[in-house]
Design a protein around this motif. Structure first.
Motif, PDB file in Angstrom:
ATOM      1  N   ARG A 105     -16.897  68.019 -39.804  1.00  0.00           N
ATOM      2  CA  ARG A 105     -17.175  69.337 -40.410  1.00  0.00           C
ATOM      3  C   ARG A 105     -16.554  70.447 -39.562  1.00  0.00           C
ATOM      4  O   ARG A 105     -16.060  71.442 -40.100  1.00  0.00           O
ATOM      5  CB  ARG A 105     -18.680  69.547 -40.547  1.00  0.00           C
ATOM      6  N   LYS A 107     -13.839  70.219 -38.023  1.00  0.00           N
ATOM      7  CA  LYS A 107     -12.411  70.186 -38.366  1.00  0.00           C
ATOM      8  C   LYS A 107     -12.144  70.633 -39.806  1.00  0.00           C
ATOM      9  O   LYS A 107     -10.997  70.670 -40.238  1.00  0.00           O
ATOM     10  CB  LYS A 107     -11.863  68.765 -38.189  1.00  0.00           C
ATOM     11  N   ARG A 108     -13.217  70.922 -40.541  1.00  0.00           N
ATOM     12  CA  ARG A 108     -13.124  71.374 -41.930  1.00  0.00           C
ATOM     13  C   ARG A 108     -12.442  70.338 -42.835  1.00  0.00           C
ATOM     14  O   ARG A 108     -11.605  70.658 -43.684  1.00  0.00           O
ATOM     15  CB  ARG A 108     -12.389  72.722 -42.030  1.00  0.00           C
ATOM     16  N   GLU A 109     -12.814  69.083 -42.626  1.00  0.00           N
ATOM     17  CA  GLU A 109     -12.310  68.034 -43.494  1.00  0.00           C
ATOM     18  C   GLU A 109     -12.929  68.160 -44.893  1.00  0.00           C
ATOM     19  O   GLU A 109     -14.021  68.717 -45.052  1.00  0.00           O
ATOM     20  CB  GLU A 109     -12.650  66.653 -42.914  1.00  0.00           C
ATOM     21  N   LYS A 110     -12.264  67.620 -45.887  1.00  0.00           N
ATOM     22  CA  LYS A 110     -12.785  67.661 -47.258  1.00  0.00           C
ATOM     23  C   LYS A 110     -14.048  66.811 -47.363  1.00  0.00           C
ATOM     24  O   LYS A 110     -14.213  65.833 -46.640  1.00  0.00           O
ATOM     25  CB  LYS A 110     -11.735  67.140 -48.239  1.00  0.00           C
ATOM     26  N   LYS A 111     -14.917  67.191 -48.280  1.00  0.00           N
ATOM     27  CA  LYS A 111     -16.184  66.489 -48.461  1.00  0.00           C
ATOM     28  C   LYS A 111     -15.976  65.003 -48.729  1.00  0.00           C
ATOM     29  O   LYS A 111     -16.674  64.151 -48.164  1.00  0.00           O
ATOM     30  CB  LYS A 111     -16.974  67.118 -49.599  1.00  0.00           C
TER      31      LYS A 111
END
Length: 368
Positions: A105, A107-111
């Motif tokens: 999260r 790293k702002r990865e996709k859900k």
């Protein structure tokens, strides 16, 4: 083609504000895909090495390389390593899924990516189905698995483990040793494990670095370290040892306990004072007069799989013996051993000195 070495320390020294030297001119290489253990007593410098690799501290002098690039000043969050701490450092207000997903999260990865990677990581550590479990509801072993899942979910090249088994009871600790070793094999990435427990190090490692007072005393496979200790510290720290003073008469002939014995060591100056190591399990009990040494049994303890006895020879040397044979305290017995069981050490020899000596000895033998 990838270099086999993933981490290098070159003449690394670390001192603290009070000028205490924690690491003293340390150099070594870590290869990819192996399980390494940094082993030594408290305060020896092993955790400092881990923190230097992680980027939590910087070296006072020397260079640290990762994949061939100098990383002395590279921030911790930019390094391809993850750390499993002694207390696991889990977030008590987050469930298992969110603890493992935390780094992703950030790293702002996709859900969808987060869900897939967390599911895969939990499967690796045998915690599938525990996604919604609260941390407070987990056992010690389960919490350790969560911490490892959180470490591997970010796909690091190296995982650092700072005494992660120390809080577990003996049975669970042994189980987790097997699980950690198997996990490392399945992942195929480099593990660097810190412990002061020599049995743990011997059981789990491909390579061990034995550290004392800020210096690497010896490095090698568990068998090398156990069978061929460089000096008294290593021999005494790794397993149980009988260490007595002796004299190297000539190559393959040594004197101790008032007698001369054939051995397999060479390359030491004739008549040089030395130390002799014989492991307790390499001593065989015989009838009085039938062994290489005569001793008197002073004490005996039952250890479950064997008796542990302390004996004394006529020269006043104490001998620790592990045996399944029954003898009584006060008995006079013989002790027998093979030439291969005798390991000869020079006083306070370093690994570098040993390597130079053996290289020179090999060259001299080759040249006649």
């Amino acid at each position: 083609m990838e270099n086999a070495s993933i981490i290098q320390f070159v003449n690394v020294t670390k001192t603290f504000a009070d000028d205490t030297i924690v690491l003293d001119n340390v150099s070594f290489e870590i290869e990819r895909g192996k399980f390494y253990t940094l082993l030594g007593p408290s305060g020896c410098g092993k955790t400092t090495i881990l923190r230097l690799i992680a980027g939590f501290i910087e070296p006072t002098s020397g260079e640290v390389y990762f994949d061939g690039k100098k990383i002395n000043h590279l921030p911790a969050n930019k390094r391809q390593v993850n750390t499993v701490f002694q207390d696991y450092a889990l977030f008590p207000h987050l469930n298992v899924f969110e603890n493992v997903a935390f780094g992703l999260r950030i790293k702002r990865e996709k859900k969808s990516v987060i869900e897939a990677k967390v599911k895969e990581a939990l499967s690796f550590v045998n915690l599938s189905g525990y996604e919604n479990r609260e941390i407070s509801e987990m056992s010690g072993g389960q919490r350790q698995r969560v911490a490892i899942a959180r470490a591997i979910v970010n796909e690091p090249k190296v995982i650092l483990l700072d005494e992660p088994l120390s809080a577990l009871d003996l049975k669970l600790r042994t189980q987790m040793q097997y699980e950690l070793r198997e996990l490392q094999r399945r992942l195929g990435i480099t593990f660097i494990f810190v412990t002061h427990d020599q049995e743990e190090a011997l059981a789990m490692s491909d390579e061990i670095f034995v550290i004392n007072k800020g210096k690497i005393q010896q490095s090698g496979t568990p068998i090398d370290i156990y069978d061929e200790p460089i000096n008294r510290f290593v021999a005494d720290f790794i397993g149980e040892s009988n260490i007595v003073k002796g004299k190297m008469i000539e190559d393959y002939l040594v004197e101790f306990a008032g007698k001369r014995f054939t051995c397999v060591d060479g390359g030491i100056t004739p008549n040089e004072p030395v130390e002799i190591v014989i492991r307790p399990e390499d001593l065989e009990i015989t009838k009085k007069g039938a062994g290489k040494l005569e001793v008197t049994v002073h004490s005996k303890l039952f250890r479950g799989v064997h008796y542990e006895m302390t004996c004394r020879d006529v020269e006043g040397n104490d001998w620790l013996v592990h045996t399944t044979r029954k003898v009584d305290v006060g008995d006079m017995i013989g002790l027998d051993f093979e030439p291969e069981a005798i390991h000869v050490m020079r006083f306070d020899e370093s690994e570098e000195d040993f390597d130079r000596r053996m290289e020179q000895y090999t060259e001299e033998e080759a040249n006649g």
